[in-house]
Design an enzyme around this catalytic site. Structure first.
Site, PDB file in Angstrom:
ATOM      1  N   SER A   1      11.349   9.670   1.083  1.00 49.03           N
ATOM      2  CA  SER A   1      11.075  10.196  -0.143  1.00 49.03           C
ATOM      3  C   SER A   1       9.576  10.896   0.114  1.00 49.03           C
ATOM      4  O   SER A   1       9.346  10.706   1.437  1.00 49.03           O
ATOM      5  CB  SER A   1      10.634   8.934  -1.117  1.00 49.03           C
TER       6      SER A   1
ATOM      7  N   TYR B   1       5.849   1.091  -3.052  1.00 46.65           N
ATOM      8  CA  TYR B   1       6.946   1.963  -2.670  1.00 46.65           C
ATOM      9  C   TYR B   1       6.599   2.874  -1.649  1.00 46.65           C
ATOM     10  O   TYR B   1       7.266   3.082  -0.517  1.00 46.65           O
ATOM     11  CB  TYR B   1       7.259   2.837  -4.007  1.00 46.65           C
TER      12      TYR B   1
ATOM     13  N   LYS C   1       8.325   3.293   2.322  1.00 48.74           N
ATOM     14  CA  LYS C   1       8.886   4.571   2.917  1.00 48.74           C
ATOM     15  C   LYS C   1       8.163   5.188   3.933  1.00 48.74           C
ATOM     16  O   LYS C   1       8.619   5.750   4.837  1.00 48.74           O
ATOM     17  CB  LYS C   1       8.836   5.760   1.780  1.00 48.74           C
TER      18      LYS C   1
END
Length: 244
Positions: free
Chosen positions: A136, A149, A153
């Protein structure tokens, strides 16, 4: 660019919906034998209604041993897409240990588990392969309410680079695709608030979010022999978000 995966067995995790579902259908159209993995049987049932040629595996990636057995049962695998991912979007001060554990179990630890199994088999068979991890823009940019998150990533990005370093001598390439917001069904719902969407869109030079097919195109390119000298990269599909 004509890409044909005839004779190749491709495993896609998180294949029940979103990017993974569309990717599985496209790879099947490219004549691959697709093995679609998801933890939700209903999603897999819906997928094979659309394409009965696709083979399915239902397992929870958080369970290391069950996942290992499930993947070993579908070997050999020639190409792998670690697409499965979860996100708990909360302010940093409200993030919980459970949020952290689930996110890292799926977004990082499961990638290591599945990739180890596939890579060991490729090495044993002495054939080249390609692994694509779905990362991402959050791997390189801090995003509001995305602390856990973003951390997962970022970890996945370094795992990808180390995999590329160590598996490259075995002719196994490892790369990541790093999208901005993608307009899956969930993406459209999650970014339906115009005020929220405009805040992100202002940071994207192209002024729009990514369509699913644009991410699928990038993954397929990195899986294919057309990218045979590309190893260890993070390919942004972000309309320029990370370049500004």
């Amino acid at each position: 660019m004509n890409i044909n995966f005839e004779g190749k067995r491709i495993l896609v995790t998180g294949a029940g919906q979103g990017i993974g579902k569309d990717l599985s259908l496209r790879l099947s159209q490219c004549k691959a034998t697709v093995i679609a993995l998801s933890r939700t049987q209903q999603y897999l049932d819906n997928l094979i209604k659309q394409d009965p040629k696709i083979k399915i595996v239902c397992v929870d990636l958080r369970n290391w041993n069950e996942t290992k057995q499930a993947v070993q049962n579908v070997l050999p695998i020639d190409l792998l897409v670690n697409n499965a991912g979860v996100a708990f979007l909360k302010p940093f001060l409200e993030a919980t240990p459970e949020d952290f554990d689930i996110t890292f179990d799926v977004n990082v630890k499961a990638v290591m588990n599945v990739s180890q199994i596939v890579a060991n088999d490729l090495i044993k068979r002495k054939i080249s392969g390609s692994i694509v991890n779905l990362s991402s823009q959050a791997s390189e940019a801090a995003l509001q309410d995305h602390s856990v998150y973003c951390a997962s990533k970022g970890a996945l990005q370094m795992l990808t680079r180390n995999m590329a370093l160590e598996l490259g001598p075995h002719n196994i390439r490892v790369n990541s695709v790093n999208p901005t917001v993608v307009l899956t069904e969930m993406g459209r719902l999650g970014w339906s608030n115009p005020e929220k969407a405009q805040g992100m869109l202002r940071k994207i030079p192209l002024g729009r979010f990514a369509e699913v097919h644009e991410v699928v195109d990038a993954i397929i390119f990195l899986l294919s022999d057309h990218s045979s000298m590309i190893n260890g990269i993070a390919l942004p599909v972000d309309g320029g978000f990370l370049s500004t």
